[in-house]
Design an enzyme around this catalytic site. Structure first.
Site, PDB file in Angstrom:
ATOM      1  N   ASP A 206       0.826  -1.205   0.000  1.00 21.15           N
ATOM      2  CA  ASP A 206       0.000   0.000   0.000  1.00 21.15           C
ATOM      3  C   ASP A 206       0.865   1.262   0.000  1.00 21.15           C
ATOM      4  O   ASP A 206       1.879   1.321   0.699  1.00 21.15           O
ATOM      5  CB  ASP A 206      -0.846  -0.054   1.284  1.00 21.15           C
ATOM      6  N   GLU A 262      14.182 -14.645   0.655  1.00 25.17           N
ATOM      7  CA  GLU A 262      14.536 -15.705   1.616  1.00 25.17           C
ATOM      8  C   GLU A 262      13.551 -16.879   1.477  1.00 25.17           C
ATOM      9  O   GLU A 262      13.835 -17.986   1.897  1.00 25.17           O
ATOM     10  CB  GLU A 262      14.441 -15.184   3.063  1.00 25.17           C
TER      11      GLU A 262
END
Ligand code: GLC
Ligand code: CA
Length: 584
Positions: A206, A262
């Protein structure tokens, strides 16, 4: 057999945005919820989209309906429980689909415990979690500098508790977090890791462009620009030089990417809500494609319905986002006037734009209800629940219309009305009066009415989505412009994939005019595998007469295995539908 893909799944996917509050009410309180989304997964699967993005449903006072988070780890009770959330993730995955959550990193609710602490005293350990400054004259009369919020007016709020001002990029009850505080950054990256650990496949970010503010707190420069727009967020008579697109925000995109990387099985992705011209937007993706995977390109929501404008749009996207970057095709969302509004309610035009969106190179983002032609509901500002409507309450009605025509909704309730499942009193959304009024046109624009009609907008979307799912060329092939001599209002390109073991080509012709156009006899050979007008499938493409506002896709062995008709596939996503396989 799965072809050797040239690109990762998130570049090949199709995305469907659900505004959970308005999708389906699972427990009869008038508010859509997670169980409601679960209950409608069959529908979503039958539509044929592959990735769901849900607007926020975390704990929140709902002053901005979830974009004001007060606990990033908890689910707001009106939407359900953590168990519901986990079930949803599991069920989506069980169907071979993916799920994207909405991350509001920029700000929290003023009721977030961090802010409650932060505002309580100058020496509170959480004071520096937010951006606090003294006023220019040391008091409540003048804010620290001239910075304006994204909605106009000063973005600074005076807080009487300590006599200082805090910064809010959007609305006053959404104080911005201070990303220059390493603790804040670590805490928010912790939130990101938490949801990726829970199995979420991607994050929508956002107002990502507002994350870092300049540490100098120098005034923003004056600009003559009054109104911001998608391709230029500056306005209200200033350049938001120190508050938007800060170099540190661009650098943070790479840091965030490293965190997301990751998580590798499967890989996850980030899509940023940022505004500006294509060049500015591309910077968020990183020079080495090591930043945000995708950014929303809102320009498609403003393009005029002409061949010329559409071609320019696609050219611009292709230029700014060449492989390995990927454009996005966004025709609506929970902040903007609904697509069909711009098309004067014309379903034939909506079908043509859907054909563009689902055959161009890039990731398509559909907004719930777009597939049935749900319209904007003209709700007066003073009736609006949207805090933006409250903020602009005093503006005259004619001006609201003028803004809407420019693509700006002052009352975003208008595009967030309940999903229209049937023509019942509450459109099948709820058993009680919904939180927002149902659109009066629910009788024609509803799922039940369009489901069995092969010519409906809904089934046009289904056919396009099924075609795209079965065609690696449409998912990840290069976009090559047609060299044929065609009228200016016909947009024609091929999607070409040539990877080891898989060569495939799909020719796309989109007629943005009100006249029929005959395709040349020396067009690349092939048969029609998709047409906005269902009945054309199987016809040879050479010499084919494109009807006004018709779009088609042709393939050079498409005739042999043209798809089954929509009517027979409408309640399953027809896994049997196969694109003509390798033509090597
Ligand atoms: C984004 C959201 C919008 C929200 C605002 C503040 O623009 O899309 O709905 O109100 O950010 O979080
Ligand atoms: Ca409910």
């Amino acid at each position: 057999m799965e072809p050797a893909h040239a690109s990762p799944w998130w570049k090949r996917t199709t995305t469907y945005q659900i505004y959970p509050r308005s999708f389906f009410d699972g427990n009869g309180d008038g508010i859509g919820d997670l169980r409601g989304v679960l209950a409608k997964l069959d529908y979503v699967q039958s539509l044929g989209v592959e990735t769901l993005w849900l607007s926020p449903f975390f704990e929140s006072p709902q002053a901005d309906f979830g974009y004001d988070v007060s606990d990033h780890y908890a689910i707001a009770p009106e939407y359900g429980t953590l168990a519901d959330c986990r079930t949803l993730i599991r069920e989506v995955h069980a169907r071979g689909m993916k799920i994207v959550f909405d991350m509001v990193l920029n700000h929290t609710s003023e009721h977030h415990p961090w802010f409650v602490e932060s505002r309580s005293s100058l020496s509170n350990p959480k004071r520096d979690y937010y951006i606090w400054r003294d006023g220019r004259r040391g008091g409540a009369s003048a804010p620290p500098n001239n910075w304006r919020s994204m909605l106009g007016g000063s973005g600074w709020r005076h807080d009487p508790v300590t006599g200082q001002w805090y910064w809010a990029s959007f609305l006053g009850f959404q104080p911005d977090l201070n990303y220059r505080n390493p603790e804040v950054k670590a805490a928010m990256l912790g939130v990101v890791r938490h949801w990726l650990d829970e199995g979420v496949d991607g994050l929508r970010l956002d107002i990502f462009n507002a994350l870092f503010k300049d540490a100098s707190f120098a005034d923003n420069p004056f600009s003559w620009r009054a109104m911001p727009s998608e391709d230029n967020p500056h306005g209200f008579f200033q350049r938001h030089h120190h508050t938007i697109d800060h170099p540190d925000t661009i650098a943070f995109a790479r840091e965030l990417r490293a965190v997301v990387d990751e998580f590798q099985s499967p890989p996850r992705f980030l899509v940023g809500e940022v505004f500006g011209d294509a060049r500015t937007l591309r910077r968020y993706c990183g020079e080495a494609a090591d930043g945000l995977h995708l950014v929303f390109l809102f320009a498609a929501m403003r393009a005029r319905f002409t061949g010329h404008s559409v071609r320019k749009l696609v050219e611009q996207f292709e230029r700014a986002f060449p492989d390995p970057f990927s454009p996005t095709y966004v025709l609506g969302n929970h902040d903007r006037p609904r697509l069909i509004h711009r098309l004067g309610g014309r379903h034939d035009k909506a079908k043509l734009l859907a054909a563009l969106q689902l055959t161009a190179r890039g990731v398509p983002f559909l907004y719930y209800g777009e597939e049935i032609g749900m319209e904007n509901h003209d709700i007066p500002l003073h009736e609006g629940l949207d805090p933006v409507a409250t903020r602009y309450r005093a503006i005259p009605r004619w001006l609201v219309g003028a803004f809407r025509r420019r693509g700006i909704l002052l009352n975003r309730d208008e595009c967030r009305t309940p999903m229209q499942w049937d023509d019942g009193p509450h459109a099948g959304f709820s058993s009680v009066t919904p939180w927002l009024p149902v659109h009066p046109k629910r009788a024609s624009a509803n799922v039940a009415a369009q489901d069995g009609d092969p010519r409906s907008l809904l089934n046009c979307y289904r056919r396009l989505l099924a075609l795209r799912r079965s065609s690696p060329a449409l998912q990840e092939g290069a976009l090559v412009w047609s060299e044929q001599r065609l009228p200016r209002d016909v947009v024609a390109y091929a999607r070409v994939l040539d990877v080891e073991g898989h060569r495939e080509r799909a020719d796309v012709y989109l007629n943005f005019s009100d006249s029929a156009v005959t395709l040349p006899g020396d067009a690349p050979p092939g048969r029609i595998v998709f047409s906005c007008r269902d009945e054309a499938r199987g016809a040879p493409v050479r010499g084919y007469v494109l009807a006004p506002n018709e779009g088609i896709v042709a393939s050079d062995d498409g005739g042999a295995r043209a798809q089954p008709s929509a009517a027979s596939e409408n309640s399953s996503i027809a896994p049997s539908t196969t694109w003509p396989s390798s033509v090597t």
